[in-house]
Design a protein around this motif. Structure first.
Motif, short mmCIF file in Angstrom:
data_model
loop_
_atom_site.label_atom_id
_atom_site.label_comp_id
_atom_site.label_asym_id
_atom_site.label_seq_id
_atom_site.Cartn_x
_atom_site.Cartn_y
_atom_site.Cartn_z
N SER A 163 -44.03 111.30 4.53
CA SER A 163 -42.66 111.69 4.92
C SER A 163 -42.04 112.60 3.87
O SER A 163 -41.32 113.54 4.21
N GLU A 220 -39.45 110.28 11.28
CA GLU A 220 -39.92 108.89 11.39
C GLU A 220 -38.72 108.06 11.84
O GLU A 220 -37.61 108.28 11.36
N ASP A 262 -43.40 113.25 12.33
CA ASP A 262 -43.64 112.12 11.43
C ASP A 262 -43.85 110.85 12.25
O ASP A 262 -42.91 110.31 12.83
N GLU A 263 -45.07 110.40 12.29
CA GLU A 263 -45.49 109.24 13.08
C GLU A 263 -44.95 109.31 14.50
O GLU A 263 -44.21 108.44 14.96
#
Ligand SMILES: Nc1ncnc2c1ncn2[C@@H]1O[C@H](COP(=O)(O)OP(=O)(O)O)[C@@H](O)[C@H]1O
Ligand SMILES: [Mg+2]
Lengths: 273, 302
Positions: free
Chosen positions: B48, B86, B158-159
């Motif tokens: 991140s 995220e 992000d994810e």
């Protein structure tokens, strides 16, 4: 410009959904009506029309209520975004931080103006209902409306600045209450104490008027009372306003929103998402 | 210089620490247009942090970062970059449609495209509901929808599949394939190692802030030199013969299992084929991404 308006439209929608519009309007209307009912007694004695008297008491109300409502609406502006986690994504969009704040300001000022117009308007309607001469007070009412909006703008921007400083809503709420107490209540008490202790010396004659003008809330009160026909109805600090030209008070009311916005942008720039 | 300009994203010697604690060390990475790159790493590896630096959200200590040929966070970079954070969050009082319209306006695009975007992520029906009533997966899909706005040239995700069910994940990777085919560069991070192996062009493994290895999955397998698993199923009654011929294996119920080093793979296979009718079936399992990942993370830790 489209980005500021887009932000403003979305913020206004959020304010509607969060009932801020309803709360702000209800507060202003309620207090305005209570005040105009309570202030009905001295009319005849002063020889002023009913609306001008109402404007004088609405000025005292506005000094407390407008900054309070403005700070309540704005303290969450940045800190809330930080807490909800919506800030990082927003800041990757092609919009700069000043535009975000200006968009919020447009929306919040819209809500506040609505509340001010509704509140003062209902007091004006009440004045017209009992006094056919009330139209003489309309210029004073109009001045009160726009200067209240400017006062609101200054405190909205101060609210954004401390919201960005605090970064957490609870901390920002505390700062907002502290700022309100400090600038609206304690500042005047402090000045009053200074004047009493000074007993007509240099502080009272040279410094005090400038300190009064420097505070946007006092400048707002000075400007409206100095210009009003019902100055006699005012008491306390307003009574000492004679020495200061209303133009200085006006300049203070005009400068404060810009100054506070500058502070807010600086504080917001320091926030790392 | 010429080559650099052709990359959508270039990081070199990038370092970043938080109050003296290093989060990224000497990171180098390039992503080309049309390339899908997966960033893998344990919690706290620095994924991140790297993404936020690329987006210009946080400053870095040293190194260079070039995003679409511009400085990270500059107006030019922001025009062409889309981000899915995220645990993406939105204001709960807005509906999905209002939120997407808002983002369209911020990019200076007509709001008419909002329903189409919501349709692409399967949220057309929930478009009029407040985001406060959405599930985590639905919020994630709003996040995806906003990342698709305006044909971004670089996507930083992000994810992106956390909170998505398996079907939505498949749809998500199908969306990515389309974007990459149109020339978008994609950098995504993930914990779900198995799902990225088939759907990305290159893997970058980050461990404690360092890129420990990067390459295609076959390249990483070869470099890691992890053993291959062979499962040999004997014919009826030939079990003992098989076990004698392959003493390095271990019999387990119905089949013989062997861990074979890369360089022994072909000789052992040749040996098995000489056993002829003793063998009923043969299955080969290459080392999984999990194995490779833990191999590199462990090696770095020592
Ligand atoms: N805002 C921050 N302040 C201090 N340390 C941080 C901050 N953000 C991340 N870190 C630390 O930096 C390291 C990398 O974190 P992060 O980039 O979030 O990892 P990942 O996304 O791979 O899980 C971790 O050790 C984390 O604790
Ligand atoms: Mg992370």
């Amino acid at each position: 410009m489209t980005r500021i308006l887009a932000t403003a439209a979305t913020e206004f929608r959020i304010a509607l959904r969060n009932r801020w519009v309803a709360i702000a309007v209800a507060m202003m209307v309620l207090f305005s009506l209570v005040l105009s009912a309570a202030g009905s007694a001295p009319t005849g004695a002063l020889g002023a029309d009913r609306l001008s008297v109402s404007v004088a008491s609405l000025t005292s109300l506005g000094v407390y209520l407008v900054p309070l409502v403005a700070l309540l609406m704005s303290f969450d502006a940045i800190a809330g975004k930080v807490e909800r986690g919506t800030l990082p994504l927003l800041l990757t969009y092609p919009v700069n931080r000043a535009e975000v704040l200006l968009g919020k300001l447009v929306a919040h000022l819209g809500v506040l103006s609505l509340a001010i117009v509704a509140g003062y308007g209902s007091a004006a309607v009440a004045a017209f209902a009992v006094d056919p001469e009330a139209a003489r007070g309309l210029p004073a009412l109009w001045r009160l409306v726009w200067s209240s909006v400017l006062l609101g703008a200054a405190f909205l921007c101060l609210g954004y600045a401390l919201s960005a400083r605090a970064r957490r809503p609870s901390g920002a709420a505390g700062l907002a209450i502290g700022l309100w107490l400090g600038m609206i209540v304690l500042y005047d008490l402090g000045l009053l104490a200074g004047v009493v202790a000074d007993d007509g010396g240099w502080f009272t004659t040279d410094l005090f008027p400038w300190l009064l003008v420097a505070n946007p809330a006092d400048a707002f009160r000075l400007f409206n009372l100095a210009a009003s026909e019902a100055t006699a109805a005012a008491a306390g600090i307003g009574g000492m306003a004679g020495a200061i030209p209303p133009l200085y008070a006006l300049a203070s009311i005009l400068l404060w929103p810009a100054l506070a916005m500058g502070l807010a942008v600086l504080a917001f720039r320091k926030v790392t998402p | 210089m010429e080559r650099r300009m052709t990359q959508s994203l270039t990081l070199s010697r990038l370092s970043k620490s938080y109050d003296g604690t290093p989060a990224l060390r000497d990171v180098a990475l390039e992503v080309a247009p049309g390339e899908r790159v997966a960033l893998l790493g344990h919690n706290g590896a620095g994924k991140s942090t790297m993404m936020k630096i690329i987006l210009g959200l946080i400053p870095f200590d040293s190194g260079t970062v070039e995003v679409l040929g511009a400085r990270p966070g500059s107006a030019r970079a922001r025009e062409g970059v889309a981000y899915l954070p995220e645990n993406v969050a939105f204001h709960p009082s807005l509906t999905g449609l209002e939120q997407i319209r808002h983002y369209l306006r911020l990019r200076g695009l007509p709001v008419g495209g909002a329903m189409d975007l919501l349709g692409r992520v399967g949220l057309a029906e929930a478009a009029g509901r407040r985001i406060g009533t959405y599930s985590k997966g639905m919020r994630q899909r709003i996040g995806l929808a906003q990342a698709l706005i305006g044909r971004p040239r670089l996507l930083i995700l992000d994810e992106p599949t956390s909170g998505l069910d398996p079907v939505s994940r498949r749809d998500f990777y199908a969306l990515l394939d389309g974007l990459a085919a149109e020339g978008a560069a994609i950098l995504l991070s993930s914990h779900a190692l198995t799902e990225v192996e088939a759907r990305t062009d290159r893997l970058v493994i980050l461990s404690r802030g360092r890129v420990v290895t990067q390459g295609t999955l076959p390249e990483l397998r070869r470099a890691a030199d992890l053993p291959v698993m062979l499962h040999v199923t004997p014919r009826e009654g030939a079990g003992d013969r098989l076990a004698q011929a392959l003493p390095q294996g271990r019999m387990n119920g119905t089949a013989l299992h062997l861990d074979v080093a890369q360089r022994d793979k072909l000789p052992v296979l040749a040996q098995i084929t000489t056993l002829g009718d003793a063998v009923a079936d043969l299955e080969i399992t290459p080392s999984s991404l999990e194995d490779i990942y833990s191999h590199y993370s462990r090696r770095d830790g020592q």
